[in-house]
Design a protein around this motif. Structure first.
Motif, PDB file in Angstrom:
ATOM      1  N   LEU A 248       0.866  -1.178   0.000  1.00  0.00           N
ATOM      2  CA  LEU A 248       0.000   0.000   0.000  1.00  0.00           C
ATOM      3  C   LEU A 248       0.901   1.226   0.000  1.00  0.00           C
ATOM      4  N   VAL A 249       0.640   2.182  -0.886  1.00  0.00           N
ATOM      5  CA  VAL A 249       1.468   3.374  -1.004  1.00  0.00           C
ATOM      6  C   VAL A 249       0.585   4.615  -0.983  1.00  0.00           C
ATOM      7  N   SER A 250       0.985   5.620  -0.191  1.00  0.00           N
ATOM      8  CA  SER A 250       0.211   6.862  -0.138  1.00  0.00           C
ATOM      9  C   SER A 250       1.133   8.049   0.118  1.00  0.00           C
ATOM     10  N   ASP A 251       0.841   9.159  -0.568  1.00  0.00           N
ATOM     11  CA  ASP A 251       1.559  10.408  -0.313  1.00  0.00           C
ATOM     12  C   ASP A 251       0.667  11.414   0.416  1.00  0.00           C
ATOM     13  N   ASN A 252      -0.459  10.932   0.947  1.00  0.00           N
ATOM     14  CA  ASN A 252      -1.401  11.795   1.651  1.00  0.00           C
ATOM     15  C   ASN A 252      -0.907  12.092   3.066  1.00  0.00           C
ATOM     16  N   GLU A 253      -1.124  13.314   3.525  1.00  0.00           N
ATOM     17  CA  GLU A 253      -0.646  13.730   4.851  1.00  0.00           C
ATOM     18  C   GLU A 253      -1.239  12.871   5.966  1.00  0.00           C
ATOM     19  N   ASP A 254      -2.528  12.524   5.846  1.00  0.00           N
ATOM     20  CA  ASP A 254      -3.167  11.687   6.868  1.00  0.00           C
ATOM     21  C   ASP A 254      -2.483  10.322   6.962  1.00  0.00           C
ATOM     22  N   ALA A 255      -2.153   9.751   5.813  1.00  0.00           N
ATOM     23  CA  ALA A 255      -1.505   8.436   5.790  1.00  0.00           C
ATOM     24  C   ALA A 255      -0.092   8.514   6.375  1.00  0.00           C
ATOM     25  N   ILE A 256       0.631   9.577   6.063  1.00  0.00           N
ATOM     26  CA  ILE A 256       1.988   9.754   6.590  1.00  0.00           C
ATOM     27  C   ILE A 256       1.947   9.905   8.110  1.00  0.00           C
ATOM     28  N   ASN A 257       0.995  10.673   8.610  1.00  0.00           N
ATOM     29  CA  ASN A 257       0.841  10.815  10.063  1.00  0.00           C
ATOM     30  C   ASN A 257       0.496   9.480  10.712  1.00  0.00           C
ATOM     31  N   TRP A 258      -0.371   8.712  10.052  1.00  0.00           N
ATOM     32  CA  TRP A 258      -0.733   7.380  10.546  1.00  0.00           C
ATOM     33  C   TRP A 258       0.511   6.494  10.626  1.00  0.00           C
ATOM     34  N   GLY A 259       1.318   6.528   9.582  1.00  0.00           N
ATOM     35  CA  GLY A 259       2.537   5.732   9.559  1.00  0.00           C
ATOM     36  C   GLY A 259       3.524   6.139  10.640  1.00  0.00           C
ATOM     37  N   ASN A 260       3.642   7.437  10.899  1.00  0.00           N
ATOM     38  CA  ASN A 260       4.533   7.916  11.959  1.00  0.00           C
ATOM     39  C   ASN A 260       4.076   7.424  13.333  1.00  0.00           C
ATOM     40  N   LYS A 261       2.768   7.367  13.536  1.00  0.00           N
ATOM     41  CA  LYS A 261       2.237   6.864  14.807  1.00  0.00           C
ATOM     42  C   LYS A 261       2.533   5.369  14.964  1.00  0.00           C
ATOM     43  N   LEU A 262       2.448   4.634  13.852  1.00  0.00           N
ATOM     44  CA  LEU A 262       2.770   3.211  13.905  1.00  0.00           C
ATOM     45  C   LEU A 262       4.254   3.009  14.217  1.00  0.00           C
ATOM     46  N   PHE A 263       5.100   3.843  13.632  1.00  0.00           N
ATOM     47  CA  PHE A 263       6.540   3.768  13.917  1.00  0.00           C
ATOM     48  C   PHE A 263       6.799   4.076  15.393  1.00  0.00           C
ATOM     49  N   ASP A 264       6.154   5.112  15.909  1.00  0.00           N
ATOM     50  CA  ASP A 264       6.330   5.472  17.327  1.00  0.00           C
ATOM     51  C   ASP A 264       5.910   4.320  18.246  1.00  0.00           C
ATOM     52  N   TYR A 265       4.844   3.632  17.855  1.00  0.00           N
ATOM     53  CA  TYR A 265       4.351   2.493  18.644  1.00  0.00           C
ATOM     54  C   TYR A 265       5.431   1.425  18.780  1.00  0.00           C
ATOM     55  N   TYR A 266       6.084   1.100  17.666  1.00  0.00           N
ATOM     56  CA  TYR A 266       7.114   0.068  17.717  1.00  0.00           C
ATOM     57  C   TYR A 266       8.430   0.578  18.291  1.00  0.00           C
TER      58      TYR A 266
END
Length: 279
Positions: A248-266
């Motif tokens: 899954l690939v996205s350049d949307n700001e919402d998706a990038i923020n979601w991904g950053n939260k997932l990274f922070d979780y791990y």
């Protein structure tokens, strides 16, 4: 994401929502009022619905205390704001699942925490990239291309490709900020793949804090990368094997923020690697 985007998304998933008995007119009115009050003509222009139909829908929504009016202006009540927020999220989620169904069916989603699963609609404008019989490395090639010019890279990887080391070396030479969370097994494989010179360079970068690595002891079942302008997500099949055929690939700001939260979780579950690791 704009009101127009969500209205377009609704057109795409409205039959799914109608199946649940939700009125198309009332949904469009609620969404249109989410960012502020509007007059009947504004609602007509946004939704394309005749004024008489809009007024009927407004009357129904007023009875439910979802909207109020002041003069010619209509606006969401406090209950309406909460209801519409969830409604918009449901529409985004339905659109994501409809467009990227292959990624979620028979794939393990347990590695995504519940609070982020609840916000999975933030990935609604993502694209599903799929390998083809005549191009079995398409997803991997696109991954390398998309991170190639990034200035900030955060990646969680329980998988190993032999060219990852060269990719990250190139990024570091371009002064990119690289942060990796690796499983114990993958970290050992990457270090083993380095010659003595590259290993010395890795130690130097770690000591200068220009390259950050965390080790996670869990056998995580998700692979993803977040850059300054992109989010890429891959999943494992329910049989425990990583599926390289879909990302899954996205350049949307919402998706990038979601991904950053997932990274922070791990990251919170991981241990940072320093020079002591190599002794």
């Amino acid at each position: 994401m704009t009101i127009e985007d969500i209205l377009d998304y609704y057109e795409y998933v409205k039959e799914d929502l109608k199946f649940q008995g939700i009125s198309s007119v009332r949904i469009k009115i609620l969404i249109s009022l989410y960012e502020g009050s509007k007059k009947t003509k504004d609602l007509r222009e946004l939704t394309g619905i005749p004024a008489s139909t809009i007024l009927h829908g407004i009357n129904e929504l007023e009875k439910q205390k979802l909207i109020s009016r002041k003069g010619d202006d209509f606006f969401l009540s406090e209950i309406g704001i909460i209801s519409t927020l969830k409604l918009a999220d449901m529409i985004k989620t339905r659109r994501l699942l409809k467009n990227t169904k292959k990624l979620w069916i028979n794939h393990d989603i347990r590695a995504i925490p519940q609070d982020l699963l609840k916000k999975i609609g933030d990935l609604s404008n993502s694209k599903l990239i799929e390998n083809k019989p005549d191009d079995m490395l398409k997803t991997h090639r696109i991954y390398l291309q998309t991170v190639d010019n990034s200035k900030e890279i955060k990646s969680v990887s329980p998988i190993f490709y032999s060219d990852y080391s060269e990719t990250f070396k190139k990024l570091l030479k371009n002064n990119a900020n690289v942060e990796l969370i690796l499983t114990e097994e993958i970290l050992k494989k990457i270090i083993k793949s380095l010659n003595q010179q590259n290993l010395s360079e890795l130690k130097r970068l770690l000591s200068d804090n220009k390259f950050k690595i965390w080790e996670i002891k869990e056998d995580i079942k998700v692979a993803f990368t977040v850059t300054d302008n992109l989010m890429i997500l891959g999943l494992f099949s329910t049989d425990g094997i990583y599926d390289p055929n879909l990302i899954l690939v996205s350049d949307n700001e919402d998706a990038i923020n979601w991904g950053n939260k997932l990274f922070d979780y791990y990251q919170k579950k991981s241990q940072k690697i320093n020079l002591e690791y190599f002794k």
